[in-house]
Design a protein around this motif. Structure first.
Motif, PDB file in Angstrom:
ATOM      1  N   VAL A  73      75.627  26.580   4.501  1.00 57.23           N
ATOM      2  CA  VAL A  73      76.466  25.522   3.928  1.00 57.23           C
ATOM      3  C   VAL A  73      76.280  24.220   4.697  1.00 57.23           C
ATOM      4  N   ALA A  74      76.247  24.306   6.016  1.00 60.60           N
ATOM      5  CA  ALA A  74      76.045  23.104   6.833  1.00 60.60           C
ATOM      6  C   ALA A  74      74.694  22.458   6.537  1.00 60.60           C
ATOM      7  N   ASN A  77      74.928  20.764   3.143  1.00 58.52           N
ATOM      8  CA  ASN A  77      75.723  19.535   3.239  1.00 58.52           C
ATOM      9  C   ASN A  77      74.951  18.421   3.931  1.00 58.52           C
ATOM     10  N   ARG A  78      74.202  18.757   4.984  1.00 58.05           N
ATOM     11  CA  ARG A  78      73.364  17.743   5.649  1.00 58.05           C
ATOM     12  C   ARG A  78      72.286  17.230   4.721  1.00 58.05           C
ATOM     13  N   ASN A  80      72.309  17.208   1.364  1.00 60.37           N
ATOM     14  CA  ASN A  80      72.896  16.406   0.297  1.00 60.37           C
ATOM     15  C   ASN A  80      73.393  15.055   0.805  1.00 60.37           C
ATOM     16  N   ALA A  81      73.889  15.009   2.019  1.00 61.75           N
ATOM     17  CA  ALA A  81      74.369  13.746   2.583  1.00 61.75           C
ATOM     18  C   ALA A  81      73.233  12.781   2.830  1.00 61.75           C
ATOM     19  N   GLY A  86      73.315  10.791  -3.626  1.00 60.57           N
ATOM     20  CA  GLY A  86      74.246  11.856  -3.310  1.00 60.57           C
ATOM     21  C   GLY A  86      74.780  12.577  -4.527  1.00 60.57           C
TER      22      GLY A  86
END
Length: 88
Positions: A73-74, A77-78, A80-81, A86
Motif C-alpha cells: 500500500v505504501a 501510494n508513493r 500515485n503521489a 494523480g
C-alpha cells in the motif's frame, strides 16, 4: 567425433548490455520494502511447512501478511503521489 564447444564466449559477450540501468536500480530500491516484507512472510510460512503451526506461528504469519500488505500500500501510494495529475 565433433568437438565440444563452450558457450562461455556467447554468454559473456553480452555482459555489458545486461547491466541494470539507473532507472531499474531506482525502481528496485523503491520496491525493496515490499521485497523484504515478502521475504519475511515466506520465512514465516516456510517454518510451518514441516510441522503443525502453533499459535505463535499463526501470529507470526498474520503479522508478516499485514507488513507485506502495508508495504504494498505504501509503495502504491508513493507511486500515485509522484504521478502527474494523480488519482482522484
Amino acid at each position: 567425433m565433433s568437438p565440444i564447444v563452450t558457450v562461455q564466449d556467447a554468454v559473456t559477450a553480452f555482459a555489458d548490455f545486461m547491466e541494470p540501468t539507473d532507472a531499474e536500480l531506482d525502481a528496485i530500491e523503491q520496491e525493496m520494502p515490499v521485497i523484504l516484507a515478502d521475504v519475511e512472510l515466506l520465512d514465516a510460512q516456510i517454518i510451518t511447512l514441516d510441522r503443525t503451526p502453533t499459535e505463535l506461528d499463526a501470529r507470526r504469519i498474520r503479522r508478516a501478511r499485514r507488513r507485506a500488505l502495508a508495504a504494498r500500500v505504501a509503495l502504491i501510494n508513493r507511486t500515485n503521489a509522484s504521478m502527474p495529475g494523480g488519482a482522484a
